[in-house]
Motif scaffolding. Structure first.
Motif, PDB file in Angstrom:
ATOM      1  N   ILE A  70      -2.429  -3.699 -12.936  1.00  0.00           N
ATOM      2  CA  ILE A  70      -3.335  -3.486 -11.804  1.00  0.00           C
ATOM      3  C   ILE A  70      -4.370  -4.601 -11.793  1.00  0.00           C
ATOM      4  N   LYS A  71      -4.487  -5.286 -10.643  1.00  0.00           N
ATOM      5  CA  LYS A  71      -5.474  -6.357 -10.502  1.00  0.00           C
ATOM      6  C   LYS A  71      -6.201  -6.194  -9.172  1.00  0.00           C
ATOM      7  N   PRO A  72      -7.532  -6.125  -9.193  1.00  0.00           N
ATOM      8  CA  PRO A  72      -8.278  -6.072  -7.928  1.00  0.00           C
ATOM      9  C   PRO A  72      -8.457  -7.478  -7.355  1.00  0.00           C
ATOM     10  N   ASP A  73      -8.571  -7.563  -6.027  1.00  0.00           N
ATOM     11  CA  ASP A  73      -8.858  -8.857  -5.409  1.00  0.00           C
ATOM     12  C   ASP A  73     -10.354  -8.958  -5.129  1.00  0.00           C
ATOM     13  N   GLU A  74     -10.779 -10.017  -4.449  1.00  0.00           N
ATOM     14  CA  GLU A  74     -12.208 -10.242  -4.210  1.00  0.00           C
ATOM     15  C   GLU A  74     -12.823  -9.200  -3.279  1.00  0.00           C
ATOM     16  N   LYS A  75     -12.009  -8.511  -2.482  1.00  0.00           N
ATOM     17  CA  LYS A  75     -12.517  -7.468  -1.586  1.00  0.00           C
ATOM     18  C   LYS A  75     -12.467  -6.083  -2.220  1.00  0.00           C
ATOM     19  N   GLY A  76     -12.004  -5.987  -3.462  1.00  0.00           N
ATOM     20  CA  GLY A  76     -11.959  -4.712  -4.161  1.00  0.00           C
ATOM     21  C   GLY A  76     -10.671  -3.931  -3.968  1.00  0.00           C
ATOM     22  N   ARG A  77      -9.708  -4.475  -3.230  1.00  0.00           N
ATOM     23  CA  ARG A  77      -8.428  -3.793  -3.037  1.00  0.00           C
ATOM     24  C   ARG A  77      -7.568  -3.979  -4.278  1.00  0.00           C
ATOM     25  N   LEU A  78      -6.848  -2.926  -4.649  1.00  0.00           N
ATOM     26  CA  LEU A  78      -6.028  -2.976  -5.853  1.00  0.00           C
ATOM     27  C   LEU A  78      -4.634  -3.500  -5.542  1.00  0.00           C
ATOM     28  N   HIS A  79      -4.154  -4.386  -6.410  1.00  0.00           N
ATOM     29  CA  HIS A  79      -2.801  -4.922  -6.329  1.00  0.00           C
ATOM     30  C   HIS A  79      -2.052  -4.440  -7.562  1.00  0.00           C
ATOM     31  N   TYR A  80      -0.864  -3.906  -7.359  1.00  0.00           N
ATOM     32  CA  TYR A  80      -0.019  -3.442  -8.451  1.00  0.00           C
ATOM     33  C   TYR A  80       1.095  -4.470  -8.597  1.00  0.00           C
ATOM     34  N   ILE A  81       1.064  -5.232  -9.675  1.00  0.00           N
ATOM     35  CA  ILE A  81       1.994  -6.332  -9.861  1.00  0.00           C
ATOM     36  C   ILE A  81       3.048  -5.918 -10.881  1.00  0.00           C
ATOM     37  N   LEU A  82       4.307  -5.917 -10.442  1.00  0.00           N
ATOM     38  CA  LEU A  82       5.428  -5.519 -11.291  1.00  0.00           C
ATOM     39  C   LEU A  82       5.840  -6.668 -12.203  1.00  0.00           C
ATOM     40  N   ASP A  83       6.720  -6.367 -13.163  1.00  0.00           N
ATOM     41  CA  ASP A  83       7.217  -7.381 -14.098  1.00  0.00           C
ATOM     42  C   ASP A  83       7.875  -8.556 -13.390  1.00  0.00           C
ATOM     43  N   ASN A  84       8.582  -8.281 -12.295  1.00  0.00           N
ATOM     44  CA  ASN A  84       9.294  -9.353 -11.594  1.00  0.00           C
ATOM     45  C   ASN A  84       8.393 -10.142 -10.643  1.00  0.00           C
ATOM     46  N   GLY A  85       7.088  -9.843 -10.629  1.00  0.00           N
ATOM     47  CA  GLY A  85       6.141 -10.582  -9.803  1.00  0.00           C
ATOM     48  C   GLY A  85       5.873  -9.976  -8.445  1.00  0.00           C
ATOM     49  N   THR A  86       6.515  -8.870  -8.113  1.00  0.00           N
ATOM     50  CA  THR A  86       6.297  -8.212  -6.829  1.00  0.00           C
ATOM     51  C   THR A  86       4.897  -7.618  -6.785  1.00  0.00           C
ATOM     52  N   ASP A  87       4.152  -7.940  -5.735  1.00  0.00           N
ATOM     53  CA  ASP A  87       2.777  -7.485  -5.552  1.00  0.00           C
ATOM     54  C   ASP A  87       2.777  -6.354  -4.527  1.00  0.00           C
ATOM     55  N   ILE A  88       2.442  -5.129  -4.960  1.00  0.00           N
ATOM     56  CA  ILE A  88       2.496  -3.953  -4.094  1.00  0.00           C
ATOM     57  C   ILE A  88       1.086  -3.488  -3.770  1.00  0.00           C
ATOM     58  N   GLN A  89       0.843  -3.199  -2.488  1.00  0.00           N
ATOM     59  CA  GLN A  89      -0.414  -2.640  -2.002  1.00  0.00           C
ATOM     60  C   GLN A  89      -0.103  -1.528  -1.016  1.00  0.00           C
ATOM     61  N   GLU A  90      -1.105  -0.703  -0.719  1.00  0.00           N
ATOM     62  CA  GLU A  90      -0.933   0.292   0.329  1.00  0.00           C
ATOM     63  C   GLU A  90      -0.735  -0.418   1.662  1.00  0.00           C
ATOM     64  N   SER A  91       0.005   0.202   2.552  1.00  0.00           N
ATOM     65  CA  SER A  91       0.360  -0.293   3.887  1.00  0.00           C
ATOM     66  C   SER A  91       1.461  -1.339   3.877  1.00  0.00           C
ATOM     67  N   ASP A  92       2.001  -1.693   2.713  1.00  0.00           N
ATOM     68  CA  ASP A  92       3.161  -2.578   2.674  1.00  0.00           C
ATOM     69  C   ASP A  92       4.388  -1.800   3.136  1.00  0.00           C
ATOM     70  N   GLY A  93       5.442  -2.507   3.468  1.00  0.00           N
ATOM     71  CA  GLY A  93       6.667  -1.875   3.934  1.00  0.00           C
ATOM     72  C   GLY A  93       7.685  -1.725   2.819  1.00  0.00           C
ATOM     73  N   ILE A  94       8.512  -0.696   2.928  1.00  0.00           N
ATOM     74  CA  ILE A  94       9.597  -0.444   1.980  1.00  0.00           C
ATOM     75  C   ILE A  94      10.872  -0.190   2.782  1.00  0.00           C
ATOM     76  N   CYS A  95      11.953  -0.836   2.382  1.00  0.00           N
ATOM     77  CA  CYS A  95      13.261  -0.593   2.994  1.00  0.00           C
ATOM     78  C   CYS A  95      14.006   0.401   2.106  1.00  0.00           C
ATOM     79  N   LEU A  96      14.025   1.675   2.501  1.00  0.00           N
ATOM     80  CA  LEU A  96      14.716   2.695   1.714  1.00  0.00           C
ATOM     81  C   LEU A  96      16.168   2.847   2.147  1.00  0.00           C
ATOM     82  N   PHE A  97      16.388   2.989   3.438  1.00  0.00           N
ATOM     83  CA  PHE A  97      17.723   3.280   3.945  1.00  0.00           C
ATOM     84  C   PHE A  97      18.292   2.153   4.794  1.00  0.00           C
TER      85      PHE A  97
END
Length: 124
Positions: A70-97
């Protein structure tokens, strides 16, 4: 804790990009797809039913495999960075189906930083 191998599926994460046009209004689009593995199941239970109400039918839970940071940015929003480098935040899109070549069919509405990263996603 590991995910059961027979439940693991392939999903694609798309970063949300907010753009301004020449008139000053904003619009959202999603960037290129990055590969993630996890399992998904429909939202259910008393807490989620109370929290989402009528929207419950359009919400799924998604558990991501692997470690994250977990890494915050300068605006205080949290970024969840996975092992493979993928940066996940709220409001991002996910392709499930849908495949990686199509637009996202779900949007991240909540991120829960448990031992395994757990997302709540809503159908677009």
């Amino acid at each position: 804790m590991k995910l059961r191998r027979n439940r693991v599926e392939t999903f694609y994460h798309r970063k949300r990009i907010v753009e301004k046009d020449s008139e000053g209004s904003t619009r959202e689009r999603y960037g290129t797809a990055s590969l993630i593995y996890g399992e998904s199941w429909p939202a259910s239970g008393k807490v989620q039913a109370q929290q989402y109400g009528q929207r419950l039918n359009y919400i799924r839970n998604l558990r991501i495999s692997g470690k994250y940071e977990i890494k915050p940015d300068e605006k205080g929003r949290l970024h969840y960075i996975l092992d493979n480098g993928t940066d996940i935040q709220e409001s991002d899109g996910i392709c499930l189906f849908v495949g990686s070549d199509r637009e996202s069919d779900y949007k991240i509405i909540s991120i829960k930083p448990y031992r395994m990263l757990t997302l709540e996603v809503e159908k677009l």
